[in-house]
Motif scaffolding. Sequence first.
Motif, short mmCIF file in Angstrom:
data_model
loop_
_atom_site.label_atom_id
_atom_site.label_comp_id
_atom_site.label_asym_id
_atom_site.label_seq_id
_atom_site.Cartn_x
_atom_site.Cartn_y
_atom_site.Cartn_z
N ARG A 44 -5.94 33.65 20.03
CA ARG A 44 -5.71 34.09 18.65
C ARG A 44 -7.03 34.37 17.94
O ARG A 44 -7.16 35.39 17.24
N VAL A 45 -8.00 33.49 18.11
CA VAL A 45 -9.27 33.66 17.41
C VAL A 45 -10.06 34.82 18.00
O VAL A 45 -10.65 35.62 17.26
N ASP A 50 -11.93 36.15 12.58
CA ASP A 50 -12.26 36.03 11.17
C ASP A 50 -13.41 35.03 11.02
O ASP A 50 -13.30 33.89 11.46
N PRO A 51 -14.52 35.43 10.40
CA PRO A 51 -15.68 34.53 10.30
C PRO A 51 -15.37 33.19 9.64
O PRO A 51 -15.91 32.16 10.03
N GLN A 52 -14.49 33.20 8.65
CA GLN A 52 -14.14 31.95 7.98
C GLN A 52 -13.35 31.02 8.90
O GLN A 52 -13.56 29.80 8.90
N VAL A 53 -12.46 31.60 9.69
CA VAL A 53 -11.68 30.80 10.64
C VAL A 53 -12.61 30.21 11.70
O VAL A 53 -12.51 29.03 12.05
N LEU A 140 -20.85 26.78 20.42
CA LEU A 140 -19.43 26.72 20.11
C LEU A 140 -18.95 28.04 19.52
O LEU A 140 -17.85 28.52 19.85
N HIS A 141 -19.77 28.67 18.70
CA HIS A 141 -19.44 29.97 18.14
C HIS A 141 -19.22 30.99 19.26
O HIS A 141 -18.30 31.82 19.22
#
Length: 214
Positions: A44-45, A50-53, A140-141
């Motif tokens: 999903r990500v 989405d940067p905020q998510v 992690l990003h």
Amino acid sequence: MASDDSFHRPTKFPPHVFDSYLGGEDPARLSRMAHDTAAALLARVREDPDPQVVARLISYTDEHGIDAIAELWAQASAKSLPGALWRVYLLRTLIRQDPQGVSLGYQRGAEVSHTIDQVVAGAPVPAGPDEVRELADRILHGLFVGDFAVALDRAAAFCRLVGVGYTSLADDADAADHVHPDRPRELTQRALRLTQLADEFAACARLWRRDALD
């Protein structure tokens, strides 16, 4: 992920608890829920990063504690998608709880290692507490928005360097530290755990590249 109020306060744990998380044997039969939640979250990500998510996912354990992740993924095989995600979160938590000690191990490892791990890991030398914290977040990003295998390779290289550094520091402590006689053993044990973790990250990276990391 769990949203129970009990997870709103980050769980602090000393180094020996980190060791126990990594030292246990993986269960023979894994919960399907761990695999399904890890795959669904990642898909999903990565489909809509989405940067905020992504920022919330990176900092999730800061607010909810490592136990919130452990409840989902800690018992998964080391060579699985949930197992890989769990170990990256665990590594990030270790770094954030002891950035000074980890940065010292990293710097020593970079000094004595004759491999390309420093380049792969991507942290500068000298790397202080702020730099290793930032590196943990970047790794992690990368799992969510970058090349998943590359992020795991960076985590593996980082763990190898810190492990080598702890081994070197243990040798120094063994020769000179009479005030803390258990220090060499603690550093050596940590080095072994980080070496194990590096091997697990590297194995997961190879599986991901073969589209075989379930």
